[in-house]
Design an enzyme around this catalytic site. Structure first.
Site, PDB file in Angstrom:
ATOM      1  N   ASP A   1      37.034  41.945  57.286  1.00 37.42           N
ATOM      2  CA  ASP A   1      36.509  41.643  58.452  1.00 37.42           C
ATOM      3  C   ASP A   1      37.372  40.823  59.471  1.00 37.42           C
ATOM      4  O   ASP A   1      38.123  39.843  59.069  1.00 37.42           O
ATOM      5  CB  ASP A   1      35.096  40.897  58.445  1.00 37.42           C
ATOM      6  CG  ASP A   1      34.205  40.920  59.533  1.00 37.42           C
ATOM      7  OD1 ASP A   1      33.792  41.868  60.061  1.00 37.42           O
ATOM      8  OD2 ASP A   1      33.866  39.754  60.058  1.00 37.42           O
TER       9      ASP A   1
ATOM     10  N   GLU B   1      48.266  42.713  41.131  1.00 39.34           N
ATOM     11  CA  GLU B   1      48.104  42.269  39.708  1.00 39.34           C
ATOM     12  C   GLU B   1      47.045  42.902  39.159  1.00 39.34           C
ATOM     13  O   GLU B   1      47.186  43.229  37.967  1.00 39.34           O
ATOM     14  CB  GLU B   1      47.962  40.761  39.787  1.00 39.34           C
ATOM     15  CG  GLU B   1      47.456  39.925  38.689  1.00 39.34           C
ATOM     16  CD  GLU B   1      47.134  38.629  39.064  1.00 39.34           C
ATOM     17  OE1 GLU B   1      47.498  37.984  40.207  1.00 39.34           O
ATOM     18  OE2 GLU B   1      46.174  38.089  38.517  1.00 39.34           O
TER      19      GLU B   1
END
Ligand code: NOJ
Length: 549
Positions: free
Chosen positions: A193, A245
């Site tokens: 956002d 990751e």
């Protein structure tokens, strides 16, 4: 195709008039049948709902209005089963004013360390009674609110949405923990956002005087001290390392997509450099006028700028913040025709396509009576801004009258649905071969099946008549392509091999005739085609594939 679920208005399972996670879970098969690949779900976190969930009181839980964490887990499991990726909405620019950190800041004295997590300042003027600078809230009125001890705090949106101080390491660490929390629960990524707003001018200098708001949503030209500051990119590099990751662990893509209202394509592209966000919405198409040349310019400039950093474009015509396309493009029959044509063109473009719930039904902007409006933008602007409620009215699923299967019969949905939406309901459209829902289902099946639509190439056709947008798509190699890879093939969908070109033609505002050998595979409305000459009535899109493909 990424599908935005505005959760409050999608489907209500518990009869309180507000959509929820279980309602969404129950309707996943309908989304899979439509041909959706991934969902973005608007915020479901604990919130006083001053901005319908974009005011988050706890970033790592579910508001009881929408269910609980167990419901989210069940949703994620079912979505995975149905082959649907799930992105959740991360709201990092601000919290709710009831967030414990903000409550602690309010309780602390001016200068106390708790206040440093947010943006508190003394006011201007002899007694500090004027706001610290001239910044305005996106929802109208000043972006500052004074607290009883005389200091002011910054909120770029509602007073109930204080902005975090992103210079503070604890704010960064907390958001990284939030990312990991949801990734550990199994989400496939995040829609970020206000991704262009987290970092502000370091000295909080005034914006130049003058009007800031053209109602397009792009504000950085009028408010250069607020939006698109260079410091924001460091944050996304950290987040990208986190998603990378997780992806490295199991090979499953995790995606960061920015709600980046930045008009300049070169500045926009900076958000999707290889070590930052994966995608960012291209709002320029959403704000483009209904004109072939405007569309072509936007498509070219966005593609060129994004290609320079190796990112695909993410095309979007609608979301819960803007007027629905049917209404924006003229309303009534013309609006529906244009919205259908626009969607079919959108789905023929290289890159990611985003649909907002209700686009597949060609819903118009609903006329919500002022007394029923709930958007803080309406109240805060003193009615100057109409508010966004008309784009957020609950979906019609079935039946002849409100609530059209959205909630239990006899229950009022949180925003009133108009009478006369029976023919727009999902069930009605699923049974109507000419409906927008069926058109989009067909388009999405073809988008998977036609290899021509899988590459990055787009070639404008020089023979397109004026007022007409026409482009060829080829497969990645520009040569004859094989069938769609098995994991993307849809049972029952047309499978295709054949020459590499497919042509998309859209007539914009006027009739268009073009010589084009091939086979009509899909059109947004009635067209004339004899295998050699295509005649499109105004505001119609057709896809023409090679005759043998
Ligand atoms: C963008 C969201 O889409 C909108 O609904 C919200 O009001 C603002 N950001 C503030 O969070």
């Amino acid at each position: 195709m990424l599908y935005e679920v505005y959760l409050r208005s999608f489907a209500d399972s518990d009869g309180d008039g507000v959509g929820d996670l279980t309602g969404l879970r129950q309707h996943l098969p309908a989304l899979a049948e439509l041909g959706v690949d991934a969902l973005w779900i608007t915020p479901f976190y604990p919130s006083p709902m001053a901005d319908h969930g974009y005011d988050v009181a706890d970033h790592r839980d579910v508001d009881p209005l929408f269910g609980g964490l167990a419901d989210l887990d069940a949703l994620l499991a079912d979505a995975a089963e149905a082959g649907l990726a799930v992105l959740v909405d991360l709201v990092p620019n601000h919290s709710s004013s009831v967030h414990p950190a903000f409550q602690a800041a309010l309780a602390a004295p001016p200068g106390g360390p708790e206040r440093e997590l947010y943006i508190f300042r003394d006011g201007r003027g002899p007694d500090g009674s004027e706001p610290p600078n001239n910044w305005m809230s996106v929802f109208g009125g000043p972006a500052w609110t004074r607290v009883p001890d005389g200091q002011w705090y910054l909120h770029l949106f509602d007073t109930g949405q204080p902005d975090w101080n992103w210079d503070h390491p604890a704010v960064r660490a907390d958001h990284e923990a939030t990312l990991r929390f949801w990734l550990d629960r199994g989400v496939d990524g995040f829609r970020i956002d206000v991704s262009h707003g987290l970092v502000k001018d370091g000295e909080l200098r005034d914006n130049p005087p003058g009007p800031v708001l053209d109602d397009s949503g792009f504000r950085e030209e009028g408010e250069p001290r607020v939006w698109d500051q260079d410091g924001v990119h460091e944050i996304y590099r950290t987040w990208r390392a986190i998603t990378d990751e997780y992806t490295a662990r199991d090979g499953r893509p995790r995606v960061l997509i920015g709600e980046t209202w930045v008009r300049d394509p070169a500045r926009l592209a900076r958000y999707v450099r290889p070590d930052e966000l994966h995608l960012t919405f291209s709002f320029s198409l959403l704000t483009a006028p209904w004109s072939a040349s405007a569309w072509r310019t936007v498509i070219d400039t966005e593609r060129m700028a994004l290609a320079a950093v190796g990112a695909p474009a993410t095309w979007v015509l609608a979301n819960h913040d803007v007027v629905r396309p049917v209404t924006r493009y003229g309303g009534g029959e013309v609006g529906v025709r244009r919205a259908r044509a626009a969607l079919l063109t959108l789905l023929a473009l290289p890159g990611v396509a985003v649909l907002y719930q209700g686009d597949e039904l060609a819903l118009p902007q609903a006329d919500v009576p002022p007394a029923a409006r709930q958007d803080p933008a309406f109240a805060r602007s003193g009615g100057t801004l109409p508010g966004r409620d008309g784009a957020r009215v609950p979906l019609p699923w079935s039946g002849d009258a409100p609530p059209y299967g959205f909630t239990a019969d006899g229950v009022d949905p949180w925003l009133p649905q108009p009478p006369g939406w029976a023919g727009l309901a999902v069930l009605a459209q699923a049974g109507d071969p000419m409906s927008t829902w069926r058109l989009l289902r067909g388009a999405l099946a073809l988008r998977r099946a036609l290899p021509h639509l899988h590459g990055d190439e787009l070639h404008w056709r020089d023979d397109a008549p004026a007022g007409c947008l026409a482009f060829d798509r080829t497969d990645a190699d520009g040569r004859t392509a094989g069938a769609a890879p098995p994991e993307r093939a849809t049972p029952g969908a047309p499978t295709s091999v054949g020459p590499a070109r497919m042509t998309c033609v859209m007539s914009v505002g006027q009739e268009a005739t073009i010589n084009l050998a091939g086979r009509l595979v899909l059109a947004s409305g009635p067209v004339g085609y004899d295998g050699a000459t295509l005649t499109l009535p105004p505001d119609t899109t057709a896809w023409i594939a090679p005759r043998d493909g």
